[in-house]
Each structure stands twice: as C-alpha cells, then as structure tokens.
Design a protein around this motif. Structure first.
Motif, PDB file in Angstrom:
ATOM      1  N   LYS A   1      -6.126   1.509  -6.123  1.00 17.84           N
ATOM      2  CA  LYS A   1      -4.700   1.851  -6.169  1.00 17.84           C
ATOM      3  C   LYS A   1      -4.123   1.602  -7.555  1.00 17.84           C
TER       4      LYS A   1
ATOM      5  N   TRP B   1       0.818  -1.214   0.000  1.00 19.87           N
ATOM      6  CA  TRP B   1       0.000   0.000   0.000  1.00 19.87           C
ATOM      7  C   TRP B   1       0.852   1.264   0.000  1.00 19.87           C
TER       8      TRP B   1
ATOM      9  N   GLU C   1      -2.429   4.330 -10.181  1.00 22.90           N
ATOM     10  CA  GLU C   1      -0.974   4.344 -10.344  1.00 22.90           C
ATOM     11  C   GLU C   1      -0.431   3.697 -11.614  1.00 22.90           C
TER      12      GLU C   1
END
Length: 126
Positions: free
Chosen positions: A71, A46, A75
């Motif tokens: 996430k 994370w 990203e």
C-alpha cells in the motif's frame, strides 16, 4: 502522533479503529497539552488514501507489514519517509535506525525503497 507534533511535523494525524485506543490517544494528547493540535480519526488505514502524506509512522504487528508495504509503495510520494516502531518492514532496507530492543525504530525513505524494489525486480527477471 504526539512525538511527530513535538518534532514539528504538521499536520500530525493518527488513524485508529479501536474505540478504546482512540479514546486513550485523545486523552494522552489532551494531557500533553496538544488538544486541538493533533488529530486521531476512527478510520480504517486500508481505506485511507495516503498519497498526500510525507511522513508516516507505523506501529503495527509484523504480519501486517507486507500488505502495508504494498500500500505504501503504491500511494506514498518519493519524498515520503516511513518510520516503523518495534518491527521493521521485512523486505525493505532502512535508511537509518535508532534505539534498541523495544525502543528501536527503523526509518525508510520511499525513493530508496522504490529503487531497491525496482533493482530486485530487474534481477529476478534476468
């Protein structure tokens, strides 16, 4: 990570917080003759920035998939591919699948996942 290296993906790098699993991964890499060719780092997934990754392989419980999906969408570059073992991402449509049962994997191309997410977002606004 070992199979990624066998398939020609470089660098082949894994993240693991559990010290026992990290030790086991390094042992298996050594036993396979990949010592120094693959890496396993004790890092929190994370907290790692994945923006320079183009191939991501995840083997995580279903409960972790929704926050991980957020996430990865934030990203990863468009040309990235995500492969999930044992459990698919519940809100993503795979580009392909392979195997059955416990050996099944799902592959997702991030550009397609983003296009689908944007289409869903537009439909919900209408």
């Amino acid at each position: 990570v070992l199979e990624a290296h066998r398939q020609g993906l470089r660098p082949a790098l894994g993240y693991e917080l559990n010290p026992w699993l990290l030790c086991l991964a390094n042992y298996r890499a050594w036993k396979a003759g990949y010592h120094g060719k693959v890496s396993f780092l004790k890092k929190d997934l994370w907290k790692v920035n994945l923006s320079d990754c183009h191939n991501v392989i995840v083997f995580l419980a279903p409960s972790v998939k929704p926050p991980l999906a957020t996430k990865l969408l934030a990203e990863l570059p468009d040309d990235a591919r995500v492969v999930a073992g044992r459990f698919p991402f519940p809100s993503w449509t795979p580009s392909s699948t392979l195997g059955q049962g416990l050996e099944q994997v799902w592959a997702y191309d991030m550009k397609e996942v983003r296009q689908e997410a944007q289409g869903s977002a537009q439909e919900s606004r209408v």
